[in-house]
Design an enzyme around this catalytic site. Sequence first.
Site, mmCIF file in Angstrom:
data_model
loop_
_atom_site.group_PDB
_atom_site.id
_atom_site.type_symbol
_atom_site.label_atom_id
_atom_site.label_comp_id
_atom_site.label_asym_id
_atom_site.label_seq_id
_atom_site.Cartn_x
_atom_site.Cartn_y
_atom_site.Cartn_z
ATOM 1 N N PRO A 111 27.550 13.274 -35.503
ATOM 2 C CA PRO A 111 26.330 12.469 -35.624
ATOM 3 C C PRO A 111 25.549 12.817 -36.888
ATOM 4 C CG PRO A 111 26.091 14.119 -33.891
ATOM 5 C CD PRO A 111 27.526 14.135 -34.307
ATOM 6 N N LEU A 116 24.839 19.232 -37.659
ATOM 7 C CA LEU A 116 26.250 19.595 -37.553
ATOM 8 C C LEU A 116 27.013 19.392 -38.860
ATOM 9 C CD1 LEU A 116 27.179 18.208 -34.012
ATOM 10 C CD2 LEU A 116 26.378 20.478 -34.646
ATOM 11 N N SER A 118 27.199 16.723 -41.083
ATOM 12 C CA SER A 118 27.913 15.457 -41.267
ATOM 13 C C SER A 118 28.078 15.101 -42.736
ATOM 14 C CB SER A 118 27.190 14.329 -40.535
ATOM 15 O OG SER A 118 25.860 14.195 -41.006
ATOM 16 N N SER A 119 27.026 15.226 -43.525
ATOM 17 C CA SER A 119 27.125 14.839 -44.939
ATOM 18 C C SER A 119 28.099 15.736 -45.682
ATOM 19 C CB SER A 119 25.747 14.872 -45.609
ATOM 20 O OG SER A 119 25.219 16.188 -45.638
ATOM 21 N N ALA A 120 28.064 17.048 -45.391
ATOM 22 C CA ALA A 120 28.984 17.968 -46.067
ATOM 23 C C ALA A 120 30.430 17.624 -45.740
ATOM 24 C CB ALA A 120 28.677 19.408 -45.650
ATOM 25 N N ASP A 163 26.919 24.685 -46.000
ATOM 26 C CA ASP A 163 27.574 23.598 -45.268
ATOM 27 C C ASP A 163 28.893 23.195 -45.920
ATOM 28 O OD1 ASP A 163 25.197 23.727 -43.876
ATOM 29 O OD2 ASP A 163 24.894 21.560 -43.827
#
Length: 328
Positions: A111, A116, A118-120, A163
Amino acid sequence: MVTASAPGKVYLFGEHAVVYGEPAVPCAVERRATVTVEERTDARLRVDARDLEIEGFTVEYGAATDELGVEVPTELLEAATEYVDGAVEQARDACDEPDAGFDVTVESEIPLGAGLGSSAAVVVATIAATAAELGVELDPREVADRAYQVELAVQDGQASRADTFCSAMGGAVRVEGDDCRTLDAPDLPFVIGFDGGSGDTGKLVAGVRDLRERYEFAADTVTAIGDVVRRGETVLTADDPSLDELGRLMDFDHGLLEALGVSSRSLDEMVWTAREAGAYGAKLTGAGGGGCIVALDDSPATETALSYSQSCEAVFRAALARDGVVVS
């Protein structure tokens, strides 16, 4: 056509403080972003975003911003394409192919904005897949470094290497400034609770910066988080890591993050639900403000308790992802 996937992450310890040079220990988890890239015959870039907790759509464009092939709100467009744009540019640079065009499909189990990574994961997978489509296999550490440059640009200089390094390398890692290394860590019984929301990372980071500059004790709180990380790393890498001790340190870390104003009612309620269910420890993960908590529990009790919590929209177990970015 090439596909690459990269894992998300949870912070065992150290979010926010890592921005100020303190160490952090994130762990990759088996929730992945998957990116498929196919080279085009022109220089255009077509991004097809799916399963990103936003309305899925396709965007096709060239060098000029007025060539967008779809009308969508600016914020939505940026959310779906800005990281991908930067990742493709990094791959073009690595392969010395500045004019290559691509069809890019992004799918994710992670999500957005929930802590968590997500972008990385999307950036790491996009760089690896795009370079591989151009015939170049990049070392994971180079992928991590290039992905960090993307996040640094998109996040106005406020990103850390944590990240992207964790997503590229997999497993547990330690990041302190530019010093990034993998850790020999055991599998951990992660339980993740998601409140269905997300935090504003930029606003939360700015809030911590303001507190740190205004109050000496807030700066001391950031340093104390670094001390928790150093102790936690010692416990984690011991021959027989104590889950009790790791959990206590996670609880302590969450208290420090609360003091810095980055938690929320829903996150706190999930943390306390996990603790009362018997988890070894629980804390928010990521920037905070909403999103996810991570707990340690090798029994089903925490998962069950969170499933009945009004603050928790979804709960799941996530194994430590031993593999980082994978190209297929």
